[in-house]
Motif scaffolding. Structure first.
Motif, PDB file in Angstrom:
ATOM      1  N   VAL A 109      -5.480   7.228   5.123  1.00 27.46           N
ATOM      2  CA  VAL A 109      -6.893   6.892   5.311  1.00 27.46           C
ATOM      3  C   VAL A 109      -7.061   5.829   6.408  1.00 27.46           C
ATOM      4  CG1 VAL A 109      -8.954   5.985   4.162  1.00 27.46           C
ATOM      5  CG2 VAL A 109      -7.470   7.589   2.964  1.00 27.46           C
ATOM      6  N   ARG A 110      -6.089   4.927   6.480  1.00 21.07           N
ATOM      7  CA  ARG A 110      -6.117   3.896   7.530  1.00 21.07           C
ATOM      8  C   ARG A 110      -6.184   4.518   8.926  1.00 21.07           C
ATOM      9  NH1 ARG A 110      -2.013   1.922  10.594  1.00 21.07           N
ATOM     10  NH2 ARG A 110      -2.189  -0.205  11.400  1.00 21.07           N
ATOM     11  N   HIS A 148       0.852  -1.195   0.000  1.00 20.60           N
ATOM     12  CA  HIS A 148       0.000   0.000   0.000  1.00 20.60           C
ATOM     13  C   HIS A 148       0.882   1.236   0.000  1.00 20.60           C
ATOM     14  CE1 HIS A 148      -3.738  -2.108   0.268  1.00 20.60           C
ATOM     15  NE2 HIS A 148      -3.222  -2.897   1.199  1.00 20.60           N
ATOM     16  N   GLY A 149       0.238   2.379  -0.286  1.00 18.58           N
ATOM     17  CA  GLY A 149       1.003   3.614  -0.401  1.00 18.58           C
ATOM     18  C   GLY A 149       0.629   4.643   0.649  1.00 18.58           C
ATOM     19  N   THR A 150       1.159   5.841   0.453  1.00 16.54           N
ATOM     20  CA  THR A 150       0.959   6.931   1.404  1.00 16.54           C
ATOM     21  C   THR A 150      -0.533   7.185   1.669  1.00 16.54           C
ATOM     22  OG1 THR A 150       3.012   7.983   0.702  1.00 16.54           O
ATOM     23  CG2 THR A 150       1.401   9.394   1.791  1.00 16.54           C
ATOM     24  N   LEU A 151      -1.332   7.227   0.611  1.00 15.18           N
ATOM     25  CA  LEU A 151      -2.760   7.523   0.799  1.00 15.18           C
ATOM     26  C   LEU A 151      -3.454   6.456   1.634  1.00 15.18           C
ATOM     27  CD1 LEU A 151      -2.098   9.507  -1.641  1.00 15.18           C
ATOM     28  CD2 LEU A 151      -4.536   9.396  -2.066  1.00 15.18           C
ATOM     29  N   GLY A 152      -3.063   5.228   1.418  1.00 11.62           N
ATOM     30  CA  GLY A 152      -3.634   4.137   2.208  1.00 11.62           C
ATOM     31  C   GLY A 152      -3.330   4.313   3.690  1.00 11.62           C
ATOM     32  N   ILE A 153      -2.088   4.677   3.982  1.00 13.08           N
ATOM     33  CA  ILE A 153      -1.673   4.883   5.379  1.00 13.08           C
ATOM     34  C   ILE A 153      -2.451   6.052   6.000  1.00 13.08           C
ATOM     35  CG2 ILE A 153       0.281   5.535   6.875  1.00 13.08           C
ATOM     36  CD1 ILE A 153       0.474   2.659   5.857  1.00 13.08           C
TER      37      ILE A 153
END
Lengths: 65, 169
Positions: free
Chosen positions: B125-126, B118-123
């Protein structure tokens, strides 16, 4: 380093590729296939990167670690 | 909060982008955060301040010990850089790993290897799911991406992402 792959390609497409090699437009079939894959990967980078972002949002909102 | 079992192997991009958003601590919810030696050098070169709090954040600087032939085979196909290669070697070494990268080619290679990525955006939003940031805080971070970070994301896609986060949480 290289990887040996075995694949099935439609006869007509294979014939077209062989013609290109015979005409000297590319060194050999290995080079042609590698170039085709490289171009495919490059052309799909934008689409793929955006798809990965969509996946990230789904994982971030509803996924599990 | 209970930590998850995933071991994060970080590529340089997300370390830099999260630091640009003052949000590196979002990675601390994982069991272990490994920064491959090569990635460490890349971050040190491009954004040294991102490593100033590495010890507080329990980042582990580590070299790959096992070299996966599958990663070696994928390297020329995806034109993987040294940091991405080492990160993937480590991902194969640690079975429950999660690769954090913003590089499309590295993610494709991870997919081929069956490694979660996963990438920055995933982190970012997580953080809402993990309740380490409120929804409004995360929305603020998402809005700051174009001006505060070096992460490139098409404006309309970012707007779509923001809309999705607003709607789904």
């Amino acid at each position: 380093m290289t990887t040996r792959v075995e694949t099935k390609i439609p006869d007509q497409l294979w014939q077209q590729a062989q013609n290109m090699v015979q005409q000297g437009r590319i060194n050999n079939m290995d080079a042609l296939i590698a170039e085709a894959i490289r171009r495919y990967v490059e052309s799909h980078q934008q689409i793929l990167s955006e798809r990965f972002i969509q996946e990230d949002i789904e994982w971030g909102l509803h996924g599990e670690d | 909060m209970e930590k998850t079992k995933a071991i994060v192997i970080a590529d340089a991009g997300p370390i830099i982008h999260l630091d640009e958003l003052n949000s590196l601590n979002l990675l601390t919810g994982f069991d272990k955060i490994i920064i491959p030696e090569t990635v460490w050098h890349e971050v040190q070169h491009h954004r040294p301040q991102a490593l100033h709090h590495a010890a507080d954040l329990a980042f582990v600087r580590q070299s790959a010990l096992d070299f996966s032939p599958q990663v070696d085979a994928l390297t020329p196909i995806y034109t993987l850089h040294a940091g991405e290669q080492e990160a993937l070697h480590l991902c194969v070494e640690f079975k429950n790993s999660l690769l954090i990268t913003d590089d499309t080619a590295a993610r494709l290679a991870a997919k081929s290897l069956g490694v979660a990525a996963h990438g920055t955006l995933g982190i970012l939003v997580r953080a809402i799911r993990e309740q380490t940031r409120s929804k409004s805080e995360v929305l603020e971070l998402l809005c700051a991406i174009p001006t505060q970070t070096t992460l490139h994301i098409r404006a309309s896609l970012l707007a779509e992402v923001i809309g999705k986060v607003e709607k789904n949480t």
